[in-house]
Write a protein that holds these residues in place. Structure first.
Motif, short mmCIF file in Angstrom:
data_model
loop_
_atom_site.label_atom_id
_atom_site.label_comp_id
_atom_site.label_asym_id
_atom_site.label_seq_id
_atom_site.Cartn_x
_atom_site.Cartn_y
_atom_site.Cartn_z
N LEU A 62 0.84 -1.20 0.00
CA LEU A 62 0.00 0.00 0.00
C LEU A 62 0.88 1.25 0.00
CD1 LEU A 62 -2.85 -1.03 2.48
CD2 LEU A 62 -2.83 -1.17 0.00
N ASN A 63 2.01 1.18 0.70
CA ASN A 63 2.95 2.30 0.74
C ASN A 63 3.49 2.62 -0.65
OD1 ASN A 63 4.49 4.19 2.33
ND2 ASN A 63 6.28 2.86 2.05
N GLU A 64 3.75 1.57 -1.42
CA GLU A 64 4.26 1.78 -2.77
C GLU A 64 3.19 2.39 -3.69
OE1 GLU A 64 7.41 1.15 -3.75
OE2 GLU A 64 8.15 -0.07 -2.06
N VAL A 65 1.94 2.05 -3.43
CA VAL A 65 0.85 2.52 -4.29
C VAL A 65 0.32 3.88 -3.81
CG1 VAL A 65 -1.36 1.84 -5.35
CG2 VAL A 65 0.27 0.09 -4.77
N LEU A 66 0.86 4.36 -2.71
CA LEU A 66 0.36 5.60 -2.11
C LEU A 66 0.25 6.78 -3.09
CD1 LEU A 66 -0.53 6.54 0.72
CD2 LEU A 66 1.83 7.24 1.14
N PRO A 67 1.26 7.01 -3.95
CA PRO A 67 1.11 8.13 -4.89
C PRO A 67 -0.15 8.01 -5.75
CG PRO A 67 3.36 7.31 -4.91
CD PRO A 67 2.55 6.33 -4.10
N GLU A 68 -0.52 6.79 -6.08
CA GLU A 68 -1.71 6.58 -6.90
C GLU A 68 -2.97 6.90 -6.07
OE1 GLU A 68 -1.45 6.25 -9.96
OE2 GLU A 68 -3.39 5.54 -10.66
N PHE A 69 -2.98 6.52 -4.80
CA PHE A 69 -4.12 6.88 -3.95
C PHE A 69 -4.24 8.41 -3.87
CE2 PHE A 69 -3.13 2.79 -1.38
CZ PHE A 69 -3.82 2.03 -2.30
N HIS A 70 -3.10 9.07 -3.76
CA HIS A 70 -3.11 10.53 -3.67
C HIS A 70 -3.65 11.17 -4.94
CE1 HIS A 70 0.08 10.53 -0.21
NE2 HIS A 70 -1.13 10.20 0.20
N ARG A 71 -3.41 10.51 -6.06
CA ARG A 71 -3.98 11.05 -7.30
C ARG A 71 -5.50 11.07 -7.26
NH1 ARG A 71 -1.62 10.50 -12.61
NH2 ARG A 71 -3.23 9.01 -13.13
N PHE A 72 -6.07 10.20 -6.47
CA PHE A 72 -7.53 10.20 -6.28
C PHE A 72 -7.93 11.10 -5.12
CE2 PHE A 72 -6.93 6.23 -8.60
CZ PHE A 72 -7.98 6.27 -9.51
N GLY A 73 -6.99 11.83 -4.56
CA GLY A 73 -7.29 12.71 -3.43
C GLY A 73 -7.53 11.96 -2.14
#
Lengths: 170, 176
Positions: A62-73
């Motif tokens: 999940l930490n690695e995918v965090l930038p992608e979550f942030h793209r969704f706000g």
């Protein structure tokens, strides 16, 4: 691989439910409450314990995918029954860039409210909730304890929730 | 819920014949010890299955836990530009303990890789592809490394030579 410890089916709060409020310690001297994150989608990742092996570890993924979550706000928080000092050491070792909350005292109370506490073992289920900006649960998923659920379900659930902030990609 | 992993693209790294009966896709990280353990197993599987098997490697660097994973992926992509991807891939997995920048440059020299290609890769020339591999994997259900897909289906069985050959052969039969 062995899918011992199947989840207690059907107890996790379902989509459409108002997400129960909580205020939990994020560090030895700071707390974080769900209300503070209102206005953005929030991902709650309950997990049984810090320090599971690294390469297949859910929290690290999940930490690695965090930038992608942030793209969704969206904001991500991890929740387990470990205490703050344990979380601090774990977060530092794994270079985590999101808060780990200590559902420590009363033990597992937040996990209980979300219907994902395993009383016999004293730990949270491996459970994911995606909560919308208004505080309504839009997606929830409980996976067997030994199985890392990945991040695809979270991304799928976030897609309809938030206007994508284009251009925020690295 | 889970989307399929992306179909084969022109910039995928593919070993084997397009007419192969079965395709094995690995999502891997060059610094991941479990990928290192899988490396000789996958070699043995490829050698045993020969032309029946097509093998594809996609990047899934866990950059927060593996300090050299991104650089190693950049190195392999630079080598791919020179037609040396698989040499680079093998060299990285055979030298997982020495993946620091200086070692990568030395590997490049040993392979005859143009230093300009490596420099451009280190500056990010292939980052978009590496990220595309990563996100395609995430959306397809990759939850750690290595993750293996047989004809697009995630493989969650044992990662020993016999189990893999059995699963791949079964998939090849279905396809034929």
């Amino acid at each position: 691989m062995a899918d011992q410890s199947l989840p207690v089916s059907g107890t996790a709060l379902p989509p459409g439910t108002k997400a129960p409020e909580f205020t939990l310690s994020a560090t030895p001297d700071q707390t974080l409450s769900l209300a503070e994150m209102r206005g953005h989608p929030v991902i709650l990742a309950f997990y049984p314990a810090d320090w599971s092996p690294v390469c297949g570890d859910e929290v690290s993924l999940l930490n690695e995918v965090l930038p992608e979550f942030h793209r969704f706000g969206a904001q991500l928080v991890g929740i387990s029954t470990d205490g703050v000092w344990c979380h601090a050491a774990f977060a530092a070792e794994r270079k985590l860039h999101f808060p780990l909350l200590a559902d420590f005292e009363p033990k597992g109370e937040t996990a209980r409210r979300y219907g994902v506490y395993r009383a016999s073992e004293g730990v949270a289920d491996r459970a994911l909730f995606v909560i919308d900006a208004e505080g309504i649960i839009r997606w929830s998923y409980v996976s067997p304890l030994g199985i890392n659920p990945g991040a695809d379900g979270i991304l799928e659930a976030l897609e309809p929730l938030a206007p994508r902030t284009e251009g925020a990609a690295a | 819920m889970t989307r399929p992993i992306p179909p084969l693209a022109a910039d995928d790294h593919v070993l084997g014949d397009p007419a192969s009966a079965v395709t094995l896709v690995e999502y891997g990280d060059y610094q991941c010890p479990y990928c290192g353990e899988a490396y000789p197993v996958l070699k043995a599987v490829q050698s045993a299955m020969g032309r029946k098997l097509r093998f594809v490697f996609r990047n899934f660097p866990l950059v927060e836990v593996h300090a050299h994973a991104l650089r190693a992926a950049q190195f392999a992509e630079a080598a791919a530009e020179a037609g040396l991807f698989w040499e680079a891939h093998d060299l990285l997995y055979e030298n997982q303990d020495t993946l620091d920048d200086r070692s990568l440059v030395a590997f490049g020299d040993r392979m005859g890789l143009d230093r300009a290609l490596l420099a451009a890769a280190f500056e990010g020339r292939h980052n978009e592809k590496i990220q595309r591999d990563f996100l395609g994997g995430v959306r397809g259900g990759v939850n750690g490394t290595p993750s293996l897909f047989i004809n697009g289906q995630i493989y969650e069985g044992e990662r020993d030579v016999d189990s893999l050959i059995e699963a791949l052969s079964a998939a090849a039969m279905v396809r034929l």
